[in-house]
Design an enzyme around this catalytic site. Structure first.
Site, PDB file in Angstrom:
ATOM      1  CG  ASP A 554      -2.145   1.026   1.192  1.00  0.00           C
ATOM      2  OD1 ASP A 554      -2.273   1.491   0.282  1.00  0.00           O
ATOM      3  OD2 ASP A 554      -2.707   1.175   2.092  1.00  0.00           O
ATOM      4  CD  GLU A 557      -0.314   5.560  -3.822  1.00  0.00           C
ATOM      5  OE1 GLU A 557       0.232   5.800  -2.653  1.00  0.00           O
ATOM      6  OE2 GLU A 557      -1.165   4.647  -3.880  1.00  0.00           O
ATOM      7  CG  ASP A 634      -7.855   4.450   0.935  1.00  0.00           C
ATOM      8  OD1 ASP A 634      -7.782   3.212   0.841  1.00  0.00           O
ATOM      9  OD2 ASP A 634      -6.927   5.016   1.519  1.00  0.00           O
TER      10      ASP A 634
END
Lengths: 985, 568
Positions: A554, A557, A634
């Site tokens: 996770d 980015e 999310d």
């Protein structure tokens, strides 16, 4: 309090009432726009949009780029030359080397670099140590095949003056016509132009230039800016740029690359995932119902992202397809920097003299990247699969996942203790709800230090894994790229001492904030970094993990809480001194790549259970599909998010990364039971099917919903499980052809213009299973669009529909609108088990759906669902076909070629599966002629073995009140891995 | 519910197993269903008697009967369930067919242990389900090569050992419960006794108060006539000094007031500023980032913001301060008037001054007369009652009488309150036999994860971090309830709730949970020899459930379905 009197107080109270009501309706949460740039706030985007405006507004606009005819060379499928950019103000020219490559696959590639920077002949500001070249390693990460150069491509002699023409592709039906001045390329198929480069003259490569500090002219009051400067370019956004309190030092100044790409006659474009909007991309330069911002690709942790928006999200796939009737083409803009894409459409009256031909729509796109090469791949179709297949050949096919990975995943931030995990595991069994994987979010770690377990809450992870393994269940644990900066944490000490973290602009270790507070980021661009990362996952290093533990990456980015736009500063330095701006969008993929390698490395190859890795990622780029699954990040427990999940998943499917899903139930907030139920019904049709919830939400495991919800949710889960053989076959197809797993209407029916923008219904694999999950509150009926003149049957009760057109299907809460298109055969396993692993030896059910033609076909791919033995041929791959004319159903071997000299593994597998049979064959829309028929004849041994023919029972049921007739072959007992024929005549 | 049904079968099966020994039944059929499988040629679907099959179709791993009764020994009919997709092929919606599974499951004989039913979904799935099927008979097909050996001897032995222990423990628990009941009775008796005592005490108290009231009236009447002389100011000169001092002090105070007020205003401005910062902070922070520090800060701010703000800036109050800050003259107070000034005598003083000129005898007479006159005047409201206007001026006799009265009154009130409390206590539910009365306010501690949990019966539940720090209230006791629990069988160690109705104590309105509700705890009780917290689960955010063993609920009549093999 406002002072109100008399009549106005009434109004005031009305107003207050309104406000109160509004505040109830308005969602409490929305994206924080101020955290993310608009095109106007991103210097290079603003400059290029302005450049485009000038080009469009100037009637005699001449693009200053031209190809020097003398420099053009064509050799062995590759054309080279020099494009010159003429600078109007100084008269000098900038040399831009051009390469146009033609590949065997029929893909063409146009690359433009900057000569001076290739040579490193530039100076960097602020004493930066960044690399001087334009980033040329995106290919290294994204492209894995399909680049063997075409031997058949040839320069055509009949090129018009001022152009160079190359004929290429299968049967030489493609042409690239390169216009010299201004430079441009037209790509044609069968003589018709499909794609145009720089047709609008928006090609713009910002060449390197030194910063000249102009003396600040003293301005007298009231005096206008000196007129002479009006001609000069606005340098306002060339150098250091600030946003949200962060300043980007931009040591190389302006260096954007941009170009317009036109799709003449194409009404729709798809792709450039990931965005929360419709599948068919909207126009982006303002107007009613259109966006005013370009589509943006700059991987970001967008908190509470909004619906119907071109705003950037967590991943980037700069691949676009254009669709018109019976034709699909595409481009892949290989650039890892921040990228913006404007989409506009124009209607042109085709030929005023030709009758019967109406106006046609042309789609123009404008691609703008901050830095890097101009590097574009062109795919000329003509079918959707041709384009997606060619793109997948380049960037790699979807990993064939383990079977558990396509079953149901149960996640929550967080299951708080190992006992909690074990309890949830037991509860699923108690309530007879199948699931395969339980997940752990960040709280399992000790103080957010990855590769550790909280000793208080997870004292016995191995015991937990053992319990899960008893029913072949898996654990997925999160590992993020930020490493806590804390004393006595061996991981961070190694990271520092080995110098494997991302550096800041001064070439020192970069420190930022994420979950653990102060953190460093592993630089997976570095080979040494990857090698180190690999070692961290060994069972003896990441203690508490076992073979049934897999990984979730996770925040890759990367998400940096205190960074610009919640990510890293663009002037950070990575391995090889590439600036972060050069490779930002690839960053997430490099972590997953390293994790994938690590999972491979922890098992020895001779190990019986040398299993395929499973990694889930939030951030991705072209090529990430080779490494695992993605999810849409999310989302919220709200109906619009459920609705948006379907076009988003479809978009991923046609973007070459089909292993996609959205958090079932919605991450933020508490879903109503109806929403939760509907979400499970929709989730059963996501390739990646995971329930997840935020730490502040109430528990919502399916067994907590209560009746009738728990029962309906379980039905949806069991439906998914019974269709796993079909899903697994669809995954296999994706892993060899790049075909989407769930498919939008245009992909299945590329000739049906009316269905080109349909994105709320989906086809599962090649099976003609058409689902349209309910995504609206209180909805009890569902309109389904049928593109073709074919019969469709309700999956559950065989109610018959017929296309083309829209039909309405009853959809009370307990129903998933799901139709079966005539002409297909699909496999099922109907015995409910606790997990997919326990279905391994269960018999199959085949469903034969007969349409107008009376013929049907379908395939089945099967292997052990976990190891790499399939690479050695240890698989079953069958084609089932029903021929109406002869009333026979056959099973043929699709792996026949490979099976000529089967490996030991292949033979062992077939032996293992020897007893696995087809227990039931259901024929939907069974011919009326079968009435009274009680037996069918079975011949086995078609694959070589001999067996006597035998007869089994057939039960025929007549059609009744709108429902199709159907028949069941009772226990044909034929081997799933064998060749056989059943005669119904 | 299904489980409950299965369990009933379980019990039933066990009984009949004891009655009828093993026979040649088809695989997976229990003695109870044997009768359906007796015919040597045909089988009739149990719930669909219109359907008959050749006997060869029983257990041929193909589901023929809509109720699944033809496959008692395979998983072929496992999909027949309301939990499966409902399809026409499975007979859903077809007229006259009953698609409810006719059999409770695959019957495992479990020789050497207790027989049981296993869900059909677990037959031949490659997993040995020893928990229900210790003989491994359900994996008869050995799919994937799995072999489930018969472990019933070992499992049965171990189970019997544990069961013996458990029975012993249950016996002990029964004894303990009796003790608890006895203790509860004693406690109840205590309360009842106390109520009786209190009744008597209250009666006495009431009487006493009556008397003392009377007495006070008398004393006051007597005392009203008496004049207190001590309160007359002495010399004017001394007054002057006092006034001077007062003036000076007043000035000082005024200055201090001005300064403090300035400081207050400055602080208030800063506070407003800080509150605004925090309010924005709360609005704009990103809860997804779950930074504990930030979360704590926001939580603290929310608590703060929700708290009573204290005195709001009050305009009237400020006006008073303004007035106080002005010079005294403006306020109509002229110190000079007092500094050297004479004091006027009061009316009564004049009276007494006159008295001084009289001969002592007359004086005494007059004194008595005046006193009675004064009482008359006061009583008829003509003269002000100076004696009672200030307590200082009150005579000792009166104040003593008052004290006596108020003490008696207080005692009485106390007793009355006590009585109410005790009476309420008697009416409160304390479970069967009043047994929980014995547990009241006793506490059990239980470490789990990073916290130590404290359960105080009928009082409150708390959570305390092991790392240190204050404890958090997880709820205060509200009520006693009976709830349905469905946890399957009680584990061998007896530490489980099993299935059935269980007593539960509800604790609510604990500390507020950030981004959630007030904390609450449901304490569900199961039988155990010792008071012990078995398990703590956070079922939802800040909604806890404690599973607690206590002898108090052992052998509890009226709570059926204990579950577990102990009842087999």
């Amino acid at each position: 309090m406002l002072k109100v009197n008399g009549w106005s107080s009434r109004w005031a109270s009305l107003l207050l009432l309104c406000l109160a009501v509004c505040s109830l309706i308005t969602p409490a949460v929305t994206v924080k726009h101020e955290n993310f740039k608009t095109c106007d706030q991103s210097g290079f985007c603003k400059r290029n949009r302005a450049y485009a405006d000038t080009a469009l507004a100037t009637s005699n606009w001449a693009s200053p780029y031209s190809l020097d005819a003398a420099s053009v060379k064509f050799e062995k499928g590759i054309l080279t030359g020099i494009v010159s950019k003429k600078i109007a103000t100084t008269g000098e020219t900038v040399r831009l080397p051009l390469t146009v490559a033609f590949y065997e696959s029929g893909t063409a590639r146009v690359t433009i670099d900057e000569e001076r920077r290739q040579k490193g002949d530039i100076e960097l500001r602020h004493g930066s140590k960044a690399k001087k070249q334009r980033y040329n390693e995106a290919e290294k990460w994204a492209v894995v095949g399909g680049t063997s150069v075409s031997t058949g491509a040839a320069a055509s002699k009949d090129a018009e003056a001022g152009t160079t023409k190359i004929v290429y592709g299968p049967a030489s039906i493609f042409e690239a016509v390169i216009r010299h001045a201004p430079f441009g390329v037209d790509f044609k198929r069968d003589g018709e132009t499909q794609i145009k480069f720089n047709d609008q003259g928006m090609l713009n490569m910002e060449h390197w230039r030194p910063k000249v500090d102009k003396p600040v002219a003293e301005k007298k009051e009231g005096e206008e800016d000196v007129a002479a400067e009006a001609d000069a370019e606005d340098e306002g956004t060339w150098w250091d740029e600030s946003f949200g309190g962060n300043t980007d030092s931009k040591p190389r100044g302006p260096e954007a690359v941009a170009m317009d790409i036109t799709f003449p006659g194409y009404q729709h474009v798809y792709g450039v995932a990931e965005h929360a909007g419709p599948l068919s991309l909207k126009e982006s330069r303002g107007g009613d119902g259109k966006y005013s911002e370009p589509y943006r690709l700059y991987n970001s942790d967008v908190f509470e992202y909004e619906m119907d928006s071109p705003m950037t999200l967590y991943g980037a796939i700069p691949f676009m397809q254009a669709q018109k009737k019976d034709s699909t083409v595409g481009v892949f803009w290989l650039n890892a920097a921040e990228t913006w894409i404007d989409v506009t459409k124009s209607t042109t009256a085709a030929n005023p003299l030709s009758f019967g031909i109406g106006s046609s729509v042309t789609t123009q796109t404008h691609w703008i990247s901050e830095t890097g090469l101009l590097d574009v791949f062109v795919f000329l179709g003509p079918k959707p699969q041709d384009v997606i297949g060619a793109y997948s050949e380049l960037t790699g096919y979807t990993q064939l996942p383990q079977q558990f990975a396509i079953a149901y995943h149960q996640c929550r931030w967080n299951y708080v203790t190992d006992d909690d995990v074990k309890d949830v595991d037991r509860k699923f069994d108690r309530y007879n709800i199948p699931y395969d994987v339980i997940w752990l979010d960040i709280e399992y770690t000790e103080g957010k230090k990855y590769f550790t377990w909280d000793p208080m809450t997870f004292p016995d992870p191995l015991g937990m894994n053992k319990q899960l393994d008893e029913h072949e269940r898996k654990l997925v644990a999160i590992i993020d790229p930020h490493i806590k900066n804390e004393a006595n944490y061996p991981i961070v000490e190694e990271l520092k001492s080995k110098d494997l973290a991302v550096h800041n602009k001064d070439d020192n270790i970069y420190e930022g904030w994420c979950w653990p507070g102060s953190s460093y980021w592993i630089d997976c661009f570095s080979p040494k970094g990857r090698e180190w990362w690999k070692g961290l996952f060994r069972y003896d290093k990441f203690k508490g993990t076992a073979k049934n533990v897999f990984i979730w990456n996770d925040m890759n980015e990367p998400s940096v809480f205190n960074g610009p736009e919640t990510t890293m500063p663009k002037d950070n330095l990575h391995h090889g001194h590439w600036e972060h701006r050069d490779l930002h969008n690839i960053n997430g993929m490099t972590l997953v790549n390293a994790t994938y390698e690590a999972l491979l490395a922890r098992d020895k190859s001779e190990d019986k259970h040398h299993v395929r890795p499973f990694v889930l990622t939030r951030s991705f780029y072209s090529g990430s599909q080779r490494l695992g699954a993605m999810w849409t990040g999310d989302n919220q427990a709200a109906w619009p998010h459920l609705e948006a999940s379907i076009p988003m998943v479809l978009s991923m499917g046609v973007s070459g990364f089909p292993f996609a899903g959205a958090d079932v139930g919605g991450f933020f907030g508490n879903p109503s039971k109806e929403l939760l139920t509907r979400w499970y019904q929709a989730g059963a049709f996501y390739p990646f099917f995971r329930g997840h919830a935020h730490i502040d939400t109430r528990r919502r495991e399916p067994y907590l919903a209560g009746e009738p919800y728990t029962q309906i949710i379980t039905q949806a889960l069991r439906l998914r499980y019974s269709l796993l053989p079909a899903w697994y076959t669809a995954f296999h197809e994706a892993s060899v052809s790049g075909a989407p797993i769930v498919r939008p209407n245009y992909y299945v029916h590329p000739g049906d213009e009316k269905g080109f923008d349909i994105d709320d219904q989906l086809y599962l694999g090649s099976y003609g299973l058409l689902a349209k999950p309910v995504t609206k509150e209180g909805q009890e009926g569902q309109d389904i669009y049928l593109a073709d003149k074919e019969k469709y049957f309700d999956y559950f009760d065989f109610w018959t529909y017929e296309g083309p057109g829209t039909v309405t299907v009853a959809a009370p809460l307990e129903t998933i609108p799901l139709l079966m298109q005539g002409g297909h055969i699909f496999p099922r396993r109907d015995r409910p088990r606790r997990s997919s692993g326990l279905m391994r030896y269960d018999p199959f059910t085949l469903v034969v759906v007969l349409g107008h033609s009376g013929d049907a076909e379908g395939t089945l791919y099967l292997d052990d669902g976990e190891s790499f033995d399939f690479e050695a041929g240890a698989s079953i791959h069958r084609r089932f076909s029903f021929v109406g004319a002869t009333s026979t159903l056959m099973s043929e071997d699709l792996a026949a070629a490979a099976a000529a000299a089967p490996s030991k593994k292949a033979k062992d597998y077939l032996k293992l599966m020897e007893k696995v049979r087809v227990e039931k064959i259901i024929i939907v829309n069974a011919p009326a002629a079968w009435k009274g028929k009680e037996e069918v004849e079975i011949s086995e041994g078609l694959d070589g073995e001999s067996a006597a023919a035998r007869k089994v029972t057939l039960d025929w049921h007549p059609k009744e009140a709108g429902k199709a007739a159907w028949a069941v072959v009772r226990d044909p007992g034929v081997r799933i891995g064998g060749g056989w024929k059943i005669g119904f005549a | 519910m299904k489980v409950a049904v299965a369990l009933i079968y379980l019990e039933y099966a066990a009984h009949s197993l004891a009655a009828s020994p093993d026979s040649g039944r088809p695989r997976g059929v229990s003695p109870d269903f044997a009768k359906f499988y007796k015919d040597a040629a045909t089988f009739t679907c149990i719930s669909n008697p219109s359907l008959s099959l050749p006997i060869a179709r029983v257990n041929d791993d193909y589901c023929d009967c809509p109720d699944g009764s033809d496959e008692p020994g395979t998983a072929a009919c496992a999909h027949l369930s309301p939990l499966s997709p409902q399809t026409t092929v499975n007979g859903v919606g077809a007229a006259g067919s009953n698609t409810t599974l006719a059999l409770p499951g695959f019957y495992c004989k479990n020789k050497g242990h207790a027989a049981s039913y296993l869900p059909f979904t677990r037959v031949n799935d490659g997993i040995c389900d020893y928990e229900l099927c210790c003989d491994g008979s359900e994996e008869w097909e050995s799919v994937g090569g799995v072999k489930c050996e018969d472990r019933c001897q070992q499992i049965g032995k171990e189970w019997r050992r544990l069961d013996e222990q458990r029975q012993k423990s249950l016996g002990n628990a029964g004894k303990k419960r009796k003790e608890l009941v006895a203790e509860a009775q004693r406690l109840r008796k205590e309360v009842e006794d106390r109520i009786q005592t209190l009744g008597t005490q209250i009666e006495g108290g009431e009487r006493k108060v009556g008397q003392l009231e009377q007495e006070l009236v008398e004393v006051e009447r007597r005392e009203k006539g008496r004049v207190v002389r001590g309160s007359v100011p002495k010399k004017a000169g001394k007054l002057g000094i006092v006034v001077g001092l007062a003036k000076q002090r007043t000035e000082e105070l005024k200055e201090a007031l001005l300064r403090v007020r300035g400081e207050r205003d400055a602080s208030a401005t800063r506070l407003v500023e800080v509150e605004a910062i925090l309010a924005t902070f709360k609005e704009e922070y990103n809860p997804n980032f779950n930074d504990e520090g930030v979360k704590r800060a926001v939580r603290a701010w929310e608590d703060y913001a929700a708290r009573d703000k204290g005195a709001e800036a009050d305009a009237a109050h400020d006006r008073d301060l303004d007035a106080l800050s002005q010079s005294d003259k403006q306020n109509g107070l002229d110190w000079e008037e007092y500094e050297g000034g004479d004091d006027d005598e009061s009316e009564t003083d004049v009276l007494y001054a006159f008295e001084a000129y009289l001969p002592p005898s007359v004086r005494t007479w007059l004194d008595a007369k005046l006193r009675s006159l004064r009482i008359t005047l006061i009583e008829s409201g003509i003269l002000a009652d100076t004696s009672s206007s200030s307590s200082e001026g009150e005579s000792k006799a009166v104040s003593d009488a008052k004290t006596r009265l108020s003490t008696a009154q207080k005692d009485l009130d106390g007793h009355r309150k006590d009585l109410t409390t005790h009476q309420e206590d008697l009416d409160k539910p304390f479970g069967p036999d009043d047994v929980f009365r014995a547990l009241k306010d006793t506490c059990i501690s239980h470490p789990a994860g990073e916290y130590t949990y404290d359960l105080c019966f009928l009082s409150k539940t708390t959570q305390k971090p092991k790392k240190g720090g204050g404890s958090t209230n997880m709820g205060n006791y509200v009520s006693l309830e009976q709830i349905w629990v469905d946890e399957g069988a009680v584990p061998a160690d007896g530490k489980g709730l099993g299935t059935g109705l269980r007593w539960a104590m509800k604790y609510e309105h604990g500390q507020h949970c950030w981004n959630g509700p007030d904390r609450s705890t449901m304490v569900v009780l199961g039988c155990a020899e010792e008071g012990e917290v078995w398990r703590i689960v956070e079922e939802e955010k800040c909604v806890y459930r404690m599973e607690v063993g206590t002898p108090a609920v052992c052998g509890e009549a009226g709570l059926k379905g204990k579950g577990g093999r102990d009842e087999l």
